[in-house]
Design a protein around this motif. Structure first.
Motif, PDB file in Angstrom:
ATOM      1  N   UNK A  93       3.412  13.166  -7.780  1.00  0.00           N
ATOM      2  CA  UNK A  93       1.989  13.165  -7.484  1.00  0.00           C
ATOM      3  C   UNK A  93       1.370  11.777  -7.532  1.00  0.00           C
ATOM      4  N   UNK A  94       1.599  10.928  -8.575  1.00  0.00           N
ATOM      5  CA  UNK A  94       1.012   9.589  -8.578  1.00  0.00           C
ATOM      6  C   UNK A  94       1.409   8.758  -7.371  1.00  0.00           C
ATOM      7  N   UNK A  95       2.604   8.958  -6.868  1.00  0.00           N
ATOM      8  CA  UNK A  95       3.048   8.186  -5.708  1.00  0.00           C
ATOM      9  C   UNK A  95       2.237   8.545  -4.469  1.00  0.00           C
ATOM     10  N   UNK A  96       1.782   9.796  -4.370  1.00  0.00           N
ATOM     11  CA  UNK A  96       0.959  10.195  -3.240  1.00  0.00           C
ATOM     12  C   UNK A  96      -0.386   9.476  -3.282  1.00  0.00           C
ATOM     13  N   UNK A  97      -0.947   9.340  -4.486  1.00  0.00           N
ATOM     14  CA  UNK A  97      -2.205   8.613  -4.646  1.00  0.00           C
ATOM     15  C   UNK A  97      -2.008   7.154  -4.256  1.00  0.00           C
ATOM     16  N   UNK A  98      -0.901   6.564  -4.710  1.00  0.00           N
ATOM     17  CA  UNK A  98      -0.582   5.175  -4.395  1.00  0.00           C
ATOM     18  C   UNK A  98      -0.445   4.991  -2.880  1.00  0.00           C
ATOM     19  N   UNK A  99       0.239   5.912  -2.256  1.00  0.00           N
ATOM     20  CA  UNK A  99       0.447   5.832  -0.812  1.00  0.00           C
ATOM     21  C   UNK A  99      -0.882   5.832  -0.064  1.00  0.00           C
ATOM     22  N   UNK A 125       3.589   2.355   3.254  1.00  0.00           N
ATOM     23  CA  UNK A 125       4.457   2.870   2.196  1.00  0.00           C
ATOM     24  C   UNK A 125       5.510   3.824   2.754  1.00  0.00           C
ATOM     25  N   UNK A 126       6.766   3.641   2.352  1.00  0.00           N
ATOM     26  CA  UNK A 126       7.850   4.452   2.924  1.00  0.00           C
ATOM     27  C   UNK A 126       7.928   5.843   2.313  1.00  0.00           C
ATOM     28  N   UNK A 127       8.641   6.693   2.968  1.00  0.00           N
ATOM     29  CA  UNK A 127       9.002   7.989   2.407  1.00  0.00           C
ATOM     30  C   UNK A 127       9.902   7.702   1.204  1.00  0.00           C
ATOM     31  N   UNK A 128       9.447   8.082   0.018  1.00  0.00           N
ATOM     32  CA  UNK A 128      10.189   7.727  -1.195  1.00  0.00           C
ATOM     33  C   UNK A 128      11.585   8.344  -1.237  1.00  0.00           C
ATOM     34  N   UNK A 129      11.787   9.405  -0.469  1.00  0.00           N
ATOM     35  CA  UNK A 129      13.121  10.017  -0.457  1.00  0.00           C
ATOM     36  C   UNK A 129      14.131   9.143   0.278  1.00  0.00           C
TER      37      UNK A 129
END
Length: 396
Positions: free
Chosen positions: A25-31, A59-63
């Protein structure tokens, strides 16, 4: 065997995947923040009076990334014991968790050597930093802290009309305690010290800091943010918790996000004088944002000494490896007692981020003291080897 029992057993078998996914979830906010900065052609993602953070590329797809080294996360946590406790507690999620929160507070009080009414819980330490600023800076004032410093508390204080008195670190990257004390005036509401500091990863001498806190807290409250304290060479021995026991006007924040590897589960706590905590809790409610499963996971993690020791050693090993690689390149990082390193880069920060993101490695870049810097979180040894190879190609 009932259908419910079968479903429960199957869910527990698969539960580790669900447990880990919560950290996204935090990464979505960062993105979203990165996307907005890119859309508006902002060179800097965040700007502060004394240091700025460069905007990374889209920002890339973290996967798809090879090394996730951007948020100072623990790549080894949470422990299996914590995960199991979390999963089992989900099936009692229809009940409020006041009793289990009280049990965790008692455990923390015993571990820290304080009374239970000297503890305030929150969903991560940043939440507690922000609640403190919200209460103390309602009518303005100033906060004295380091240059650079972790900005969560400072940003909220400024949003309420407060001012930031930024005091540059010493030449050996410690808090300039003498200058900080001299900066205190009749408008100072709080002295805020992050130890170890973020984003520099450096620690301030324990005895000097303890003497400073004991003396200065007679004039104004002192907040010590100890998010990374367990990762320091001497661990909890570097804490200022004993000053709370002595009755000093001190606040100390801790988190389960770092050594415990529970950043996505959101739990932390604050130690402090009863009077100061009561002042904060008159306006904000302690512990309301923490779920029962998270409380259970934190309780189990505190008892998993083997996991905590193993995690710390793996982080030290990977950090030592990365430090040696950088030094072989002629780059000297600041001395780190955390799970991240920061080192100077001789190129534009946006250009640097573009090149390293292209290699599927995500880090952060700042500018302060007339110098650009890369801050890299310590991941697994495999991730740090990927980072080292990438940085060698970029900065060669």
């Amino acid at each position: 065997m009932t259908t419910t029992q079968i479903d429960r057993r199957e869910w527990l078998k698969k539960g580790f995947l669900t447990f880990g996914a919560m950290a996204l979830v935090p990464s979505e906010i960062w993105s979203d923040t990165v996307t907005d900065a890119q859309k508006n052609n902002r060179k800097f993602l965040y700007q502060n009076p004394v240091f700025d953070e460069f905007t990374p590329p889209e920002f890339p797809d973290l996967s798809t990334i090879k090394a996730r080294l951007v948020w100072n996360e623990n790549p080894y946590g949470p422990s299996k014991k914590a995960a199991k406790a979390f999963q089992e507690k989900v099936f009692k999620g229809n009940h409020y968790s006041w009793m289990s929160l009280g049990e965790l507070i008692e455990k923390i009080a015993k571990r820290e050597g304080v009374k239970s009414n000297q503890i305030m819980m929150g969903p991560g330490s940043s939440d507690l930093l922000e609640k403190t600023a919200l209460v103390l800076f309602q009518n303005g004032g100033n906060v004295v802290s380091a240059d650079p410093s972790y900005m969560s508390l400072v940003s909220v204080a400024k949003a309420f009309g407060g001012n930031w008195k930024a005091i540059k670190l010493t030449k050996d990257y410690q808090h300039d305690l003498e200058a900080m004390e001299a900066a205190i005036d009749d408008q100072t509401k709080l002295v805020y010290i992050t130890n170890p500091n973020n984003p520099t990863a450096t620690i301030t001498d324990v005895e000097k800091l303890k003497n400073f806190c004991a003396r200065v807290s007679d004039k104004v409250p002192v907040f010590i943010d100890e998010a990374y304290i367990e990762l320091t060479n001497s661990g909890a021995a570097n804490s200022m918790a004993s000053l709370v026991t002595e009755g000093k006007n001190i606040l100390i924040s801790r988190t389960f996000s770092k050594i415990h590897g529970m950043a996505g589960l959101r739990i932390g706590y604050m130690l402090g004088s009863t009077a100061l905590l009561e002042k904060i809790q008159k306006i904000t409610r302690a512990g309301m944002g923490i779920s029962g499963p998270t409380i259970a996971a934190a309780n189990a993690s505190m008892d998993d000494a083997e996991f905590l020791a193993s995690t710390k050693q793996k982080i030290i090993d990977a950090k030592t490896y990365t430090t040696n690689v950088l030094k072989e390149m002629g780059i000297t990082p600041m001395p780190s007692e955390t799970n991240f390193l920061i080192f100077p880069i001789q190129m534009d920060g946006n250009e640097f981020l573009k090149k390293i993101y292209d290699k599927k490695v995500v880090v952060r870049a700042f500018t302060f003291w007339d110098q650009n810097w890369c801050r890299v979180s310590i991941g697994t040894m495999e991730e740090m080897k990927i980072f080292s190879e990438s940085i060698s190609e970029i900065l060669a």
